[in-house]
Design a protein around this motif. Structure first.
Motif, PDB file in Angstrom:
ATOM      1  N   ILE A   1      66.255 -14.372  20.654  1.00  0.00           N
ATOM      2  CA  ILE A   1      67.586 -14.854  20.270  1.00  0.00           C
ATOM      3  C   ILE A   1      68.637 -13.762  20.454  1.00  0.00           C
ATOM      4  O   ILE A   1      69.708 -13.992  21.026  1.00  0.00           O
ATOM      5  N   ASN A   2      68.344 -12.552  19.983  1.00  0.00           N
ATOM      6  CA  ASN A   2      69.311 -11.462  20.097  1.00  0.00           C
ATOM      7  C   ASN A   2      69.618 -11.132  21.546  1.00  0.00           C
ATOM      8  O   ASN A   2      70.774 -10.896  21.922  1.00  0.00           O
ATOM      9  N   LEU A   3      68.570 -11.099  22.377  1.00  0.00           N
ATOM     10  CA  LEU A   3      68.784 -10.780  23.784  1.00  0.00           C
ATOM     11  C   LEU A   3      69.596 -11.860  24.476  1.00  0.00           C
ATOM     12  O   LEU A   3      70.530 -11.577  25.228  1.00  0.00           O
ATOM     13  N   ILE A   4      69.289 -13.117  24.205  1.00  0.00           N
ATOM     14  CA  ILE A   4      70.022 -14.204  24.835  1.00  0.00           C
ATOM     15  C   ILE A   4      71.478 -14.224  24.372  1.00  0.00           C
ATOM     16  O   ILE A   4      72.390 -14.505  25.155  1.00  0.00           O
ATOM     17  N   LYS A   5      71.705 -13.894  23.119  1.00  0.00           N
ATOM     18  CA  LYS A   5      73.096 -13.798  22.652  1.00  0.00           C
ATOM     19  C   LYS A   5      73.863 -12.744  23.438  1.00  0.00           C
ATOM     20  O   LYS A   5      75.011 -12.954  23.844  1.00  0.00           O
ATOM     21  N   ARG A   6      73.236 -11.584  23.667  1.00  0.00           N
ATOM     22  CA  ARG A   6      73.914 -10.519  24.424  1.00  0.00           C
ATOM     23  C   ARG A   6      74.208 -10.965  25.851  1.00  0.00           C
ATOM     24  O   ARG A   6      75.292 -10.710  26.391  1.00  0.00           O
ATOM     25  N   LEU A   7      73.242 -11.628  26.467  1.00  0.00           N
ATOM     26  CA  LEU A   7      73.452 -12.078  27.838  1.00  0.00           C
ATOM     27  C   LEU A   7      74.541 -13.149  27.912  1.00  0.00           C
ATOM     28  O   LEU A   7      75.362 -13.156  28.833  1.00  0.00           O
ATOM     29  N   LEU A   8      74.548 -14.052  26.934  1.00  0.00           N
ATOM     30  CA  LEU A   8      75.586 -15.086  26.915  1.00  0.00           C
ATOM     31  C   LEU A   8      76.962 -14.477  26.684  1.00  0.00           C
ATOM     32  O   LEU A   8      77.951 -14.904  27.285  1.00  0.00           O
ATOM     33  N   GLN A   9      77.041 -13.477  25.814  1.00  0.00           N
ATOM     34  CA  GLN A   9      78.321 -12.805  25.581  1.00  0.00           C
ATOM     35  C   GLN A   9      78.793 -12.089  26.831  1.00  0.00           C
ATOM     36  O   GLN A   9      79.985 -12.073  27.139  1.00  0.00           O
ATOM     37  N   ARG A  10      77.860 -11.510  27.564  1.00  0.00           N
ATOM     38  CA  ARG A  10      78.219 -10.830  28.809  1.00  0.00           C
ATOM     39  C   ARG A  10      78.694 -11.833  29.854  1.00  0.00           C
ATOM     40  O   ARG A  10      79.615 -11.554  30.627  1.00  0.00           O
ATOM     41  N   GLN A  11      78.081 -13.021  29.847  1.00  0.00           N
ATOM     42  CA  GLN A  11      78.390 -14.039  30.851  1.00  0.00           C
ATOM     43  C   GLN A  11      79.612 -14.871  30.460  1.00  0.00           C
ATOM     44  O   GLN A  11      80.422 -15.226  31.315  1.00  0.00           O
ATOM     45  N   LEU A  12      79.748 -15.168  29.144  1.00  0.00           N
ATOM     46  CA  LEU A  12      80.759 -16.138  28.709  1.00  0.00           C
ATOM     47  C   LEU A  12      81.744 -15.585  27.683  1.00  0.00           C
ATOM     48  O   LEU A  12      82.559 -16.335  27.167  1.00  0.00           O
ATOM     49  N   CYS A  13      81.672 -14.312  27.367  1.00  0.00           N
ATOM     50  CA  CYS A  13      82.478 -13.687  26.309  1.00  0.00           C
ATOM     51  C   CYS A  13      81.937 -14.112  24.937  1.00  0.00           C
ATOM     52  O   CYS A  13      80.776 -14.431  24.797  1.00  0.00           O
ATOM     53  N   GLU A  14      82.792 -14.147  23.936  1.00  0.00           N
ATOM     54  CA  GLU A  14      82.322 -14.339  22.563  1.00  0.00           C
ATOM     55  C   GLU A  14      81.782 -15.748  22.319  1.00  0.00           C
ATOM     56  O   GLU A  14      82.272 -16.728  22.878  1.00  0.00           O
ATOM     57  N   LEU A  15      80.771 -15.820  21.439  1.00  0.00           N
ATOM     58  CA  LEU A  15      80.203 -17.104  21.056  1.00  0.00           C
ATOM     59  C   LEU A  15      80.747 -17.504  19.688  1.00  0.00           C
ATOM     60  O   LEU A  15      80.944 -16.658  18.825  1.00  0.00           O
TER      61      LEU A  15
END
Length: 322
Positions: free
Chosen positions: A265-279
């Motif tokens: 979960i933590n890793l996917i959050k970082r990747l999503l933030q890198r790809q899409l900015c803040e969640l």
């Protein structure tokens, strides 16, 4: 020459699941499943991989699926990390493929066997040293094969294969060596190039033949795998400490499962933030509801998202809480 790593799912699909890979896949399956015998003479790759056309809505986990000339179905998966219930996942997907063969008004005699092939970069069976293990339905005491043999599971444990180039004696050895050593090679070994299908696999795996878009996608996925391993190891340790601190009798097992889930979960959050900015909080809450298998599927889809709407659509498609 520099070759892509066939142990990543992206590269594995490109090498074995492309439109031009039928002869490669035939040679590979004959070597792995049929001990080098020419059992398979033709096949059709189902939904072949095409560069730039990777689906962001992946709901199944196999990497390559094919229909053999004798009517049997086979699915093949390359798995780098030992995720929870991986063995059950392979069995489920193989059984599902077998059960879904019949169309309306078709009858049971038309069913053909289904074969699941799992290539793993980790050891699944500590109790023996065989690289390739095959499982079918058998009678408990007499070990007789079930008459219709509907399912076969084949596991290829790459860490158990330790032959050097000079020790390769057959096409099975050469395919295993290709999977383990291709990224470390600078030229195609002469003893392997005499197998046309393996030489062709090296050609597809040569980075010089990739587009800039493919190289960029491949590097992102390789970076993801490196970060994922680090995050999971750290979170496993934290989860184990937490489980033991709570006095759980089986704290090690529970801690690893909890830690792996948190790490994903933590890793996917970082990747999503890198790809899409803040969640936003809603997205983060929905991510926390994903199973380990769903998180693995989401990791596949991340690189195709261009907006939060794409992510929300994926979550809705995969039946997460809204």
């Amino acid at each position: 020459m520099k070759f892509i790593n066939p142990k990543t799912d992206y590269a594995f699909k490109k090498i074995f699941g492309s439109d031009q890979s039928q002869d490669i896949l035939i040679s590979f399956l004959n070597a792995i499943v049929y001990q080098g015998e020419t059992f398979i003479t033709s096949l059709e790759i189902i939904d072949p991989y095409a560069p730039g056309r990777i689906s962001g809505l992946k709901t199944t986990y196999f990497d390559v699926k094919a229909l053999l000339n004798n009517g049997e179905n086979v699915l093949i998966e390359m798995q780098a990390l030992n995720v929870p219930a991986f063995g059950k996942r392979i069995l489920y997907n193989t059984a599902e493929m077998y059960a879904n063969q019949l169309k309306l008004r078709e009858v049971y005699p038309e069913l053909r066997a289904a074969i699941g092939v799992a290539v793993t970069d980790f050891i699944m069976f500590d109790e023996h040293s065989k690289v390739i293990s095959q499982f079918t339905l058998k009678e408990d005491e007499l070990l007789l094969n079930y008459q219709h043999s509907p399912l076969k599971l084949v596991f290829v444990e790459l860490p158990k294969f330790n032959k050097t180039l000079e020790e390769l004696t057959n096409v099975t050895d050469k395919w295993l060596y290709f999977l383990r050593k291709a990224p470390d090679l600078e030229v195609v070994p002469e003893s392997m190039s005499i197998v046309p299908e393996i030489e062709k696999a090296f050609t597809i795996a040569d980075r010089v033949n990739l587009s800039l878009e493919e190289i960029d996608d491949l590097e992102k996925r390789e970076q993801f795998e490196r970060e994922r391993v680090g995050a999971l190891e750290l979170s496993k340790a934290e989860g184990l400490a937490e489980g033991l601190a709570e006095g759980i009798q089986i704290g090690e097992q529970i801690g690893e499962q909890r830690g792996e889930q948190r790490g994903q979960i933590n890793l996917i959050k970082r990747l999503l933030q890198r790809q899409l900015c803040e969640l936003n909080q809603d997205i983060e809450a929905r991510l926390s509801q994903l199973s380990s298998e769903q998180l693995s599927a989401l990791a596949e889809a991340i690189f195709d998202f261009s907006s939060l709407a794409d992510l929300s659509s994926w979550l809705e498609t995969n039946n997460t809480f809204q």
